[in-house]
Design a protein around this motif. Sequence first.
Motif, PDB file in Angstrom:
ATOM      1  N   LYS A 105       0.543  -1.504   0.419  1.00 24.19           N
ATOM      2  CA  LYS A 105       0.301  -0.112   0.045  1.00 24.19           C
ATOM      3  C   LYS A 105       0.653   1.461   0.082  1.00 24.19           C
ATOM      4  O   LYS A 105       0.808   2.162  -0.708  1.00 24.19           O
ATOM      5  CB  LYS A 105      -0.782  -0.085   1.052  1.00 24.19           C
ATOM      6  CG  LYS A 105      -2.738  -0.917   1.049  1.00 24.19           C
ATOM      7  CD  LYS A 105      -3.329  -0.255   2.316  1.00 24.19           C
ATOM      8  CE  LYS A 105      -3.037  -2.003   3.393  1.00 24.19           C
ATOM      9  NZ  LYS A 105      -3.629  -2.038   4.544  1.00 24.19           N
ATOM     10  N   ARG A 106       1.984   1.171   0.702  1.00 28.55           N
ATOM     11  CA  ARG A 106       2.992   2.481   1.172  1.00 28.55           C
ATOM     12  C   ARG A 106       3.333   2.522  -1.101  1.00 28.55           C
ATOM     13  O   ARG A 106       3.566   3.727  -0.990  1.00 28.55           O
ATOM     14  CB  ARG A 106       4.200   2.074   1.609  1.00 28.55           C
ATOM     15  CG  ARG A 106       5.122   3.481   2.161  1.00 28.55           C
ATOM     16  CD  ARG A 106       5.930   2.968   3.123  1.00 28.55           C
ATOM     17  NE  ARG A 106       6.527   2.225   1.948  1.00 28.55           N
ATOM     18  CZ  ARG A 106       7.854   2.987   1.189  1.00 28.55           C
ATOM     19  NH1 ARG A 106       7.854   4.000   0.582  1.00 28.55           N
ATOM     20  NH2 ARG A 106       8.717   2.001   0.258  1.00 28.55           N
ATOM     21  N   LYS A 107       4.061   1.659  -1.352  1.00 27.47           N
ATOM     22  CA  LYS A 107       5.292   1.941  -2.707  1.00 27.47           C
ATOM     23  C   LYS A 107       3.908   2.204  -3.840  1.00 27.47           C
ATOM     24  O   LYS A 107       3.727   3.048  -4.603  1.00 27.47           O
ATOM     25  CB  LYS A 107       4.943   0.413  -3.088  1.00 27.47           C
ATOM     26  CG  LYS A 107       6.654   0.423  -1.664  1.00 27.47           C
ATOM     27  CD  LYS A 107       6.604  -1.118  -3.493  1.00 27.47           C
ATOM     28  CE  LYS A 107       8.936  -0.919  -2.427  1.00 27.47           C
ATOM     29  NZ  LYS A 107       9.422  -0.356  -3.606  1.00 27.47           N
ATOM     30  N   LEU A 108       2.193   1.667  -3.878  1.00 27.16           N
ATOM     31  CA  LEU A 108       1.315   1.910  -4.775  1.00 27.16           C
ATOM     32  C   LEU A 108       1.145   3.188  -4.607  1.00 27.16           C
ATOM     33  O   LEU A 108       0.909   4.460  -5.704  1.00 27.16           O
ATOM     34  CB  LEU A 108      -0.207   1.205  -4.355  1.00 27.16           C
ATOM     35  CG  LEU A 108      -1.312   1.220  -4.910  1.00 27.16           C
ATOM     36  CD1 LEU A 108      -1.460   1.035  -7.005  1.00 27.16           C
ATOM     37  CD2 LEU A 108      -2.469   0.231  -4.413  1.00 27.16           C
ATOM     38  N   ALA A 109       0.688   4.096  -3.452  1.00 27.49           N
ATOM     39  CA  ALA A 109       0.224   5.503  -3.094  1.00 27.49           C
ATOM     40  C   ALA A 109       1.913   6.385  -4.234  1.00 27.49           C
ATOM     41  O   ALA A 109       1.240   7.455  -4.226  1.00 27.49           O
ATOM     42  CB  ALA A 109       0.714   5.507  -1.484  1.00 27.49           C
ATOM     43  N   VAL A 110       2.968   6.102  -3.776  1.00 23.08           N
ATOM     44  CA  VAL A 110       3.826   7.308  -4.487  1.00 23.08           C
ATOM     45  C   VAL A 110       3.309   6.293  -5.255  1.00 23.08           C
ATOM     46  O   VAL A 110       3.969   7.266  -6.615  1.00 23.08           O
ATOM     47  CB  VAL A 110       4.991   5.907  -4.023  1.00 23.08           C
ATOM     48  CG1 VAL A 110       6.201   6.501  -4.622  1.00 23.08           C
ATOM     49  CG2 VAL A 110       5.409   5.995  -3.049  1.00 23.08           C
ATOM     50  N   VAL A 111       3.021   5.435  -6.028  1.00 28.68           N
ATOM     51  CA  VAL A 111       2.621   5.395  -7.730  1.00 28.68           C
ATOM     52  C   VAL A 111       1.258   6.330  -8.488  1.00 28.68           C
ATOM     53  O   VAL A 111       1.730   6.721  -8.993  1.00 28.68           O
ATOM     54  CB  VAL A 111       2.402   3.871  -8.245  1.00 28.68           C
ATOM     55  CG1 VAL A 111       2.212   3.777  -9.551  1.00 28.68           C
ATOM     56  CG2 VAL A 111       4.127   2.842  -7.541  1.00 28.68           C
ATOM     57  N   ILE A 112       0.845   5.423  -6.808  1.00 30.16           N
ATOM     58  CA  ILE A 112      -0.591   6.941  -7.518  1.00 30.16           C
ATOM     59  C   ILE A 112      -0.446   8.662  -7.499  1.00 30.16           C
ATOM     60  O   ILE A 112      -0.822   9.422  -8.313  1.00 30.16           O
ATOM     61  CB  ILE A 112      -1.693   6.909  -6.609  1.00 30.16           C
ATOM     62  CG1 ILE A 112      -2.010   5.360  -7.078  1.00 30.16           C
ATOM     63  CG2 ILE A 112      -3.132   7.649  -6.931  1.00 30.16           C
ATOM     64  CD1 ILE A 112      -3.307   4.854  -6.273  1.00 30.16           C
ATOM     65  N   ARG A 113       0.612   8.897  -7.033  1.00 28.45           N
ATOM     66  CA  ARG A 113       1.071  10.744  -6.691  1.00 28.45           C
ATOM     67  C   ARG A 113       1.620  10.611  -7.906  1.00 28.45           C
ATOM     68  O   ARG A 113       1.373  11.559  -8.123  1.00 28.45           O
ATOM     69  CB  ARG A 113       1.734  10.491  -5.700  1.00 28.45           C
ATOM     70  CG  ARG A 113       1.969  11.724  -4.862  1.00 28.45           C
ATOM     71  CD  ARG A 113       2.533  12.196  -4.011  1.00 28.45           C
ATOM     72  NE  ARG A 113       4.135  11.674  -3.489  1.00 28.45           N
ATOM     73  CZ  ARG A 113       4.752  10.828  -2.682  1.00 28.45           C
ATOM     74  NH1 ARG A 113       3.754  10.133  -1.915  1.00 28.45           N
ATOM     75  NH2 ARG A 113       5.486  10.424  -3.030  1.00 28.45           N
ATOM     76  N   ASP A 114       2.439   9.773  -8.085  1.00 29.28           N
ATOM     77  CA  ASP A 114       3.114  10.222  -9.282  1.00 29.28           C
ATOM     78  C   ASP A 114       2.011   9.461 -11.317  1.00 29.28           C
ATOM     79  O   ASP A 114       2.637  11.554 -11.704  1.00 29.28           O
ATOM     80  CB  ASP A 114       4.421   8.776  -9.813  1.00 29.28           C
ATOM     81  CG  ASP A 114       5.516   9.545 -10.750  1.00 29.28           C
ATOM     82  OD1 ASP A 114       5.409  10.852 -10.669  1.00 29.28           O
ATOM     83  OD2 ASP A 114       6.051   8.418 -11.458  1.00 29.28           O
ATOM     84  N   LEU A 115       1.454   9.483 -11.126  1.00 30.23           N
ATOM     85  CA  LEU A 115       0.391   8.674 -11.791  1.00 30.23           C
ATOM     86  C   LEU A 115      -0.302  10.217 -11.816  1.00 30.23           C
ATOM     87  O   LEU A 115      -0.509  11.047 -13.023  1.00 30.23           O
ATOM     88  CB  LEU A 115      -0.387   8.214 -11.812  1.00 30.23           C
ATOM     89  CG  LEU A 115      -1.339   6.919 -13.601  1.00 30.23           C
ATOM     90  CD1 LEU A 115      -0.714   7.642 -14.282  1.00 30.23           C
ATOM     91  CD2 LEU A 115      -2.011   6.181 -12.784  1.00 30.23           C
ATOM     92  N   TYR A 116      -0.921  10.737 -10.534  1.00 31.71           N
ATOM     93  CA  TYR A 116      -1.945  10.950 -10.239  1.00 31.71           C
ATOM     94  C   TYR A 116      -0.922  13.338 -10.970  1.00 31.71           C
ATOM     95  O   TYR A 116      -1.861  13.902 -11.907  1.00 31.71           O
ATOM     96  CB  TYR A 116      -2.241  11.952  -9.461  1.00 31.71           C
ATOM     97  CG  TYR A 116      -3.097  13.300  -8.810  1.00 31.71           C
ATOM     98  CD1 TYR A 116      -4.578  13.304  -9.365  1.00 31.71           C
ATOM     99  CD2 TYR A 116      -2.288  14.132  -8.489  1.00 31.71           C
ATOM    100  CE1 TYR A 116      -5.010  14.321  -8.507  1.00 31.71           C
ATOM    101  CE2 TYR A 116      -3.130  15.405  -8.359  1.00 31.71           C
ATOM    102  CZ  TYR A 116      -3.989  15.399  -8.134  1.00 31.71           C
ATOM    103  OH  TYR A 116      -4.756  16.740  -7.704  1.00 31.71           O
TER     104      TYR A 116
END
Length: 341
Positions: A105-116
């Motif tokens: 979940k921590r790593k996914l949050a980083v990816v989502i923030r970058d994609l956003y």
Amino acid sequence: MAGPGRFSQPWCMDSSSLETWYNENIQRGTEDFDRDCRRAIDEVVRSVQTICSSGGLLFNVDRILKGGSLGKGTMVKDLSDVDLIAFINPPNLAPIVRLGPAEYKRKLAVVIRDLYSAMTGLSFVSNVSKNEFMVNFNIRVGRRCLNVDFLPTSDNCAGHGRAHSDMFRAMLQLHDNHDREFYSASLAEHQLSFVGNQPGYVKELVRLVKYWANDYLPVYLQKSYRLELITIHLWEKAGKPVQFSKAQGLKNVLLVLTRLTALRVISWSGSRLYDATLAQTAITQLKMINPIVLDPANPTNNVCQLYQQGTNGREIASAAEQTLHHTPLLKNVTVRQGWKG
């Protein structure tokens, strides 16, 4: 929800006119809309891939799948939205079984923030938002704004050596249902193939059911996957007829929606991701109650759980009964074996 009224089409029509109405109002318009949507979505995908190749994103994408009604071939003009599933390569996002739910979940949050951040930089994208699972945005398709859910995920199946039964057992060992939800995006491609591989005439009935849902159900109950699966199940139960009456098929679906507590579907022909034993284990361990329609891509997911919340089940039954008893289209239709006219 009151519904569209007895004098709107096709509900005001005789059932003998339904096929012609469908071809003129759903089939023809949907083909054009589907083509335009694919063009718009392809532009999004190309833009993301270009940003990735130029180093503009902090992660690397293996592949991007078109999901939702567009990917399954059940899109209805002006009614459907789209999912995009981006499979992220390690080390930016490794499978849950390797990282554990918290680190995933921590790593996914980083990816989502970058994609956003990347999506907000695209001129043809608007209303960008995000949550812990996805980035959401709108794109213009003709005169309509198309809503898109963009879900990054690891290839969680690969984390188990492609043994889906092992993955499902690992999911059942998770104590928090919320943690299991993080597997969902990586299983979407199996949902796509299951529905997408259904014959065209079954997808036509699915589109008609979705058109009914748009007219008679509140927005939060119009989610199409569960209605797609219920329709496919009833077609299988009818003997998988090649030619059938759409009016009888629609009436069969609505009759079942009036009796949701009797609905129990735990196995699917053509889906071999899990067996009946694993399905029953999931039902018992997760204390599932009717209506049960197990996701052919995930035995831990009862797609009808939404119908058990609050007054949702009663709302669906009421809408189905209203259509069956107060509109001319289905009033004199008899559901025969094989839906034969």
